[in-house]
Design an enzyme around this catalytic site. Structure first.
Site, PDB file in Angstrom:
ATOM      1  N   GLY B 211       0.834  -1.206   0.000  1.00  0.00           N
ATOM      2  CA  GLY B 211       0.000   0.000   0.000  1.00  0.00           C
ATOM      3  C   GLY B 211       0.860   1.244   0.000  1.00  0.00           C
ATOM      4  O   GLY B 211       1.345   1.687  -1.029  1.00  0.00           O
ATOM      5  N   SER B 283       0.550   6.561   3.927  1.00  0.00           N
ATOM      6  CA  SER B 283      -0.047   5.258   4.196  1.00  0.00           C
ATOM      7  C   SER B 283      -1.427   5.165   3.560  1.00  0.00           C
ATOM      8  O   SER B 283      -2.116   6.163   3.371  1.00  0.00           O
ATOM      9  CB  SER B 283      -0.130   5.011   5.699  1.00  0.00           C
ATOM     10  OG  SER B 283      -0.863   6.036   6.329  1.00  0.00           O
ATOM     11  N   GLY B 347      -5.201 -11.853   2.047  1.00  0.00           N
ATOM     12  CA  GLY B 347      -5.686 -11.369   0.767  1.00  0.00           C
ATOM     13  C   GLY B 347      -5.414  -9.886   0.591  1.00  0.00           C
ATOM     14  O   GLY B 347      -4.672  -9.285   1.374  1.00  0.00           O
ATOM     15  N   TYR B 529       4.304   5.988  23.224  1.00  0.00           N
ATOM     16  CA  TYR B 529       5.368   5.896  22.237  1.00  0.00           C
ATOM     17  C   TYR B 529       6.722   6.044  22.920  1.00  0.00           C
ATOM     18  O   TYR B 529       6.883   6.909  23.782  1.00  0.00           O
ATOM     19  CB  TYR B 529       5.252   7.067  21.245  1.00  0.00           C
ATOM     20  CG  TYR B 529       4.748   6.679  19.888  1.00  0.00           C
ATOM     21  CD1 TYR B 529       3.390   6.494  19.662  1.00  0.00           C
ATOM     22  CD2 TYR B 529       5.620   6.521  18.816  1.00  0.00           C
ATOM     23  CE1 TYR B 529       2.921   6.153  18.409  1.00  0.00           C
ATOM     24  CE2 TYR B 529       5.151   6.188  17.546  1.00  0.00           C
ATOM     25  CZ  TYR B 529       3.801   6.004  17.355  1.00  0.00           C
ATOM     26  OH  TYR B 529       3.338   5.669  16.124  1.00  0.00           O
TER      27      TYR B 529
END
Lengths: 632, 609
Positions: B211, B283, B347, B529
């Site tokens: 992607g 993204s 998939g 984070y």
């Protein structure tokens, strides 16, 4: 047999510095009033004693337990909260610098009168100073005397280190003024037993954890739980150790440094007191007036004290790979839970390891060797200059080969070392015309004489016991060879394993380490030329005879003690015994046996040995404990 | 809540314009008040078929506009100019063209780095350095007949052989290339994907969906042991919004669309998704679904699993989708949850129906300084419902003097929360007041809108900073976890300390940067984070050291009750912890799904299991 033994001779130990020396040369008052600015934990947020109490009372942990107790008892939560507050009030320390200074001043005077020197390893102090800044610190001194914790605080004050808060038994509180003063010098008081009391446990554990987690002060307690009356290390108690490890296991602190401290006295203040206690003369209740009566004590010479601050042990590295900390992920951390099996065995193993560390760094004085020799020969006089000195030098060398931390002044002629040691302990020996023996009158037929004799023997044994950990494993092997039916290695190992198992309430023997202990014993005895070990056999060498004889004789009183207790249980104890009546009954039986000459070692009269033997027999299933009475 | 006519069309347009300029604020540099994209008036009617995508698309040859061995656009990067001052090149961002004199000092003092010691990246490897493709000729022939574009060009293949893990970028900068896909194929719609998957099954070739390429879990790495032809299925050409349904506030979108474009196209119609992960420039929607992504505004809009209404995925067994678009169903376990987080093992996600919302009328940034991280976290916990970020130990410029001097804040401990309020103006202002009141209770001081906005901008450029570090011996990365509230402070302290300690033990010569921030809040916990970077001069294998430290840090996270991942996913990087994370039975469940859906392991990226 892949055990690799690090050579104990190579162990590097720090040098000592006498802290009394400086005190003898300058003003005690100036010392007590010196500027005191200890380094503190880097994550410390300082707070007052009152704030600490609030933190404890408002903690989630305590809230949870208060609600629980309130539901169970039907009391209003506010009332339970009040109770908790009262418990905390009774428990909490109230450290005050002025009291500390007062103690510093007084102790200076006292120490200078009582002791020749107080030697401290300064490198250990430096390590401790570093450790205090990095992570919360737990101090674990050995416990042989009332002096211990005053001495600890005194040393830390001297070196400008953070003063610890100390877990002390409630019995001190009985001493009105002294109790309060101890409180103001950092002691907090816990009841001796509070098994089922949830609330008490919650307040107590939260109090300790709050101090520790916030790094408010090093926490100090005695792993052995109480003073060892025999100078042997006691089986560690896990309660407090569990509490102090908990914040690490639950991720509330990054790490905790645990510092074992070994305090060795050349002469113990409570020497005869302990012996009497072990013989069943009841322990005088701690009272202020009692303490002053002890002033007589002040006029005597107690030699020197060695205090060794051991390597700080990181709890994180101890736990690495042994405890899965994820087990605390699924329940809120403030809900009290019994330690899981792996946590329990981890804490237990850690406790043994720490007690071993204390033992290893105990400084042994020449007298310890002399006491061992005199005890083994207490029916005959020894020629001081030749026999005793020669034996002592031989034992000194053995001791060193076994890696003992022996403080034998090599620059002084051996005979002088021996005579000055004897002089310091003149109450326990008789010297006439150059011949030495224990100060025991040849026992007449009376029980009283026997007990008097036992007082001396037990006092003396408490010095020998200081060296037991050095000889223990080889001695178990020597005895095992003695009782084994052949020199077959497996057979010897089986006997060793049996003895080790039998004595694991008596001595510090790490659970599950039978193989290592056997290996260590073999290693030491082979190294010193006492044994030859082949694939199949364990054989003694000709020149090893002397060592083996010494080692077996060292174990003999214990073996005989356990034997006679078994005999008692088989022959005499036909009716059900209670735990309370067991000791007097055994003692009576033993006295009879001793007086009739069927028993050799007066030492077996020690209630410590009797209790340990009973515990061992219970553990091994030879004796059963049932509700209300003890059966076998 | 839906398009209310009270605003009128000009109002609507004004709001859209304002909203666009705000997005531009942190994504793009305004071009002298002139905007290429105009806000389009929406008509309050049913669905709008085929909303066009006339804007930019991600080109097939991505390397023309994006770095092949670093983050983001070719024209945008941090560098030190001849005077030794840091600047950010290009024209795309607010920061572009700016000179940041303070950065050098920070860089040098934090890492002990020096501009004299450079570690430049190597040039793009020529095709001879890349292994020749393993080609399944029959597959190639059949593929040709479908007319779907594909490539065997070395650059195309190398570009799709990695994500953005430190070790991946570091290797590329050294010109090292491992196993790469043998072909790249660009389907342009759902049916193309169906054809590709059919052919792959027929000829037994391995497919790896691709992607946006922003993975940080080694998910895009080709398994070196794979001997079949590996085909990278690049979804970037499937980037249209197929329809918008204003009655139900949903949009049906092709899954290859990247975040910024989705937002831009929806904004044209007066809508937004509100899904803004830090990587949203690059993204893709399909990637979000496949990794269970999370955006920084999730407190208002929700995470990806809350936003999807319908998913269409092509698997070797056929197409999986639900039969209707009901907002919630009780039809056994939600099949979407087999797809969400499947990380390309089952998939290719081709189309997604997503919730949309009218663009907020008003937006306001803000920031609060707290005396320490503890207070900041405590405050956040109470403010929960608002979008907020907390930066620990992130020093501020303008007020720093005032705060440390007059308020007694310790400059080494203070912590900043950045805030973003969205909604109608009145509510925003009311909210803002509430938040500042709560913050005051925790000792917080308002630190202005600018700092807030700067905080948000930082999330987009922070990845560029890493590339700068890598030019000067500094390597680092961020990783995340989610953890219950009562554990937040403990995990932060312990993981940071563990990082520092591990670095020391592994011979790192300079003190590392080890810091953290709370980025998302939930009722039951927060997302944390960690940022970790160090100067690796003197180390022979810095990447290995880095990986060991990160591994230890992850162990520490798990031991402190943190999760394996909040939204980055597992990929291959964190696979080893999966069993203990989801239990043996859980693993068995996942495996059996894989075994049924893809028995031939056509989707053979070997992520997750």
């Amino acid at each position: 047999f892949l055990y690799v033994h690090r050579d104990p001779m190579l162990k590097k130990r720090d040098d000592f510095e006498d802290i009394l020396e400086e005190r003898r040369n300058c003003s005690d008052l100036r010392y007590a009033l010196k500027c005191y600015t200890p380094v503190v934990y880097k994550g410390l947020t300082p707070c007052k004693a009152g704030v600490l109490k609030n933190m404890v009372l408002q903690s989630d942990q305590l809230h949870y337990v208060i609600n629980q107790v309130s539901k169970e008892t039907g009391k209003a939560p506010e009332d339970v909260q009040e109770e908790a507050s009262a418990i905390l009030e009774e428990m909490a320390h109230r450290m005050q610098l002025s009291t500390v200074r007062f103690f510093a001043f007084t102790l200076c005077k006292v120490f200078k009168t009582l002791f020749r020197s107080i030697c401290v390893n300064e490198e250990g102090i430096q390590r401790l100073q570093q450790a205090i800044q990095e992570h919360p610190v737990v101090l674990l001194p050995s416990h042989r005397s009332y002096m211990d914790f005053l001495l600890m605080s005194y040393i830390l004050f001297t070196y400008d280190l953070a003063l610890p808060v100390i877990a002390a038994g409630m019995d001190f509180m009985g001493m009105k003024i002294v109790g309060e003063m101890l409180r103001m010098s950092g002691a907090f008081f816990i009841r001796r037993s509070f098994g089922g009391d949830k609330l008490y446990w919650a307040v107590f554990s939260e109090y300790v954890k709050t101090i520790l987690k916030n790094g408010l002060a090093p926490v100090e307690f005695f792993l052995e739980g109480t003073r060892s009356r025999t100078a042997k290390s006691l089986t560690p108690k896990l309660g407090l150790l569990n509490i102090v490890m908990d914040p690490f296991l639950k991720g509330e602190v990054f790490d905790i440094n645990v510092v074992p401290v070994s305090i060795s006295y050349e002469r113990i203040l409570e020497e005869t007191l302990y012996a009497r206690e072990l013989l069943g003369v009841p322990k005088p209740k701690e009272s202020t007036s009692g303490l002053f009566k002890a002033r007589r004590v002040l006029s005597e010479d107690y030699g020197s004290i060695h205090v060794y601050f051991g390597q700080p042990v990181s709890v994180r590295s101890l736990a690495e790979g042994r405890v899965n900390r994820c087990q605390f992920n699924l329940t809120p951390r403030h809900i009290p839970k019994r330690p899981s099996d792996d946590v329990h065995s981890f804490v237990n193993a850690a406790a043994y390891r720490l007690v071993r560390a204390q033992e290893e760094n105990m400084v042994l004085k020449p007298w310890v060797l002399l006491a061992s020799l005199l005890l083994q020969n207490h029916h005959q006089d020894l020629d001081q200059d030749r026999a005793l000195t020669e034996e002592a030098l031989w034992l000194r060398d053995v001791c060193r080969q076994y890696g003992a931390f022996l403080h034998w002044p090599d620059h002084v002629p051996p005979s002088e070392v021996v005579s000055s040691s004897l002089d310091l302990h003149r109450g326990l020996v008789r010297i006439s015309e150059g011949r030495v023996r224990l100060a025991v009158e040849h026992a007449g037929p009376s029980e009283e004489q026997l007990l008097n004799q036992a007082v001396v023997v037990l006092s003396c044994a408490s010095y020998r016991n200081q060296a037991l950990h050095v000889f223990l494993r080889p001695a178990l092997l020597a005895s095992a060879m003695h009782i084994a039916t052949s020199s077959n290695k497996q057979e010897v190992f089986n006997s060793f394993s049996f003895l080790r198992n039998m004595f694991s309430n008596e001595f510090i023997l790490c659970p599950g380490a039978t193989m290592q202990d056997f290996e260590e014993a073999c290693f030491l005895l082979v190294k010193t030329g006492v044994l030859q070990i082949t694939e199949q056999e364990v054989l003694s060498t000709h020149r090893g005879h002397r060592t083996l004889a010494f080692l077996t004789r060292m174990m003999d009183p214990f073996l005989q003690g356990y034997q006679v207790i078994c005999m008692f249980l088989c022959e005499e104890a036909s009716e059900a015994l209670t735990e309370k009546t067991f000791i007097p009954a055994v003692r009576g039986f033993m006295v009879k046996q001793l007086l009739s000459g069927r028993l050799r070692y007066t030492e077996v009269l020690s209630s410590d040995l009797q209790k340990n033997a009973l515990a061992a027999l219970l553990r091994l299933g030879a004796v059963l404990k049932t509700k209300g009475y003890v059966d076998y | 809540m839906a398009s209310n006519s009270s605003g009128g069309s000009s109002d609507r347009q004004r709001i859209a314009q304002q909203r666009l300029s705000i997005i531009a604020g942190h994504l793009q540099r305004p071009e002298d008040g002139e905007w290429a994209i105009g806000a389009e008036e929406c008509k309050a009617q049913g669905s709008k078929p085929n909303v066009s995508s006339k804007g930019r698309t991600v080109p097939r040859r991505r390397q023309e506009i994006m770095k092949w061995n670093g983050w983001g656009y070719v024209d945008s990067k941090f560098q030190f100019n001849k005077k030794g001052q840091a600047e950010f090149t290009g024209k795309r961002y607010r920061l572009s063209g700016m000179v940041m004199p303070a950065l050098k000092e920070w860089f040098e003092s934090t890492f002990g780095a020096s501009l004299q010691h450079k570690t430049p990246a190597s040039a793009i490897p020529n095709s001879s350095a890349v292994q020749p493709p393993i080609l399944n000729e029959a597959f190639v022939e059949d593929l040709k007949s479908t007319g779907i574009p594909f490539s065997q060009d070395a650059e195309d293949r190398v570009f799709r052989a990695h994500g953005h893990c430190l070790h991946e970028i570091f290797a590329l900068r050294e010109g090292k290339v491992g196993r790469v896909p043998d072909m790249v194929v660009w389907p342009s719609n759902h049916n193309d994907v169906v054809k590709i998957v059919e052919l792959a099954c027929k000829h037994n070739v391995c497919l790896i969906p691709y992607g946006g390429g922003t993975s940080v879990s080694s998910a895009l790495e080709c398994p070196p042991e794979e001997t079949r032809t590996i085909v990278s299925v690049d979804t970037s050409q499937m980037n249209r919004i197929l329809w918008i349904d204003e009655k139900n506030l949903t949009a049906h979108v092709e899954a290859g669309i990247v975040g910024q474009e989705l937002e831009r196209l929806l904004n044209e119609s007066g809508y937004c998704t509100g899904h803004e992960p830090d990587s949203m420039e690059f993204s893709s929607l399909g990637g979000w679904v496949a990794t269970r992504a999370s955006g920084m505004k999730k407190n208002i809009y929700g995470n990806i699993e809350d936003l999807v209404v319908h998913i269409r995925m092509v698997t070797p067994q056929g197409v999986i989708e639900k039969s209707c678009q009901g907002p919630r169903m009780s039809t056994g376990p939600d099949i979407h949850h087999f797809i969400l987080g499947s990380e390309g093992t089952l998939g290719v996600v081709t189309e997604v129906t997503m919730k949309i919302r009218p663009m907020p009328e008003y937006q306001k940034y803000g920031s609060v300084v707290f005396p320490n991280f503890e207070q900041g976290v405590a405050c956040l916990r109470e403010v929960l419902t608002l979008i907020t970020n907390v930066f620990a130990g992130h020093a501020l410029k303008p007020q720093k003097f005032y705060i440390t001097k007059f308020k007694g804040f310790d400059p080494n401990r203070l912590c900043v929360a950045t805030l973003l309020f969205e909604g109608d103006r009145e509510r925003v202002l009311q909210h803002e007041k509430q938040v500042y009141d709560i913050a005051a209770k925790f000792g917080g001081l308002a630190a202005g809108e600018d700092n807030g906005q700067r905080g948000y901008m930082l999330t987009f450029v922070i990845a560029y900073l890493r590339d700068l570090g890598m030019d000067y011996y500094v390597i680092g990365e961020s990783f995340e976890t989610s953890v219950p509230w009562d554990r937040v402070l403990d995990i932060c302290r312990n993981v940071k300390e563990r990082i520092i300690r591990e670095c020391k033990e592994r011979g790192v010569q300079f003190p590392p940067l080890s810091t953290c921030r709370v980025t998302q809040t939930y009722d039951a916990g927060a997302c944390v984070y960690f940022y970790f970077a160090f100067n690796y001069r003197g180390l022979s294998d810095p990447v290995h050291v880095y990986e060991q430290v990160e591994h230890a840090a992850r162990d520490e996270i798990l031991a402190n009750g943190g999760s394996l991942s909040h939204h980055h996913g597992v990929g291959k990087l964190r696979k080893e912890w999966m069993r203990e994370t989801v239990s043996r039975v859980g693993m068995g469940m996942l495996k059996s799904v894989k075994d049924y859906v893809d028995p031939g392991n056509i989707f053979g990226n070997r992520n997750l299991l």
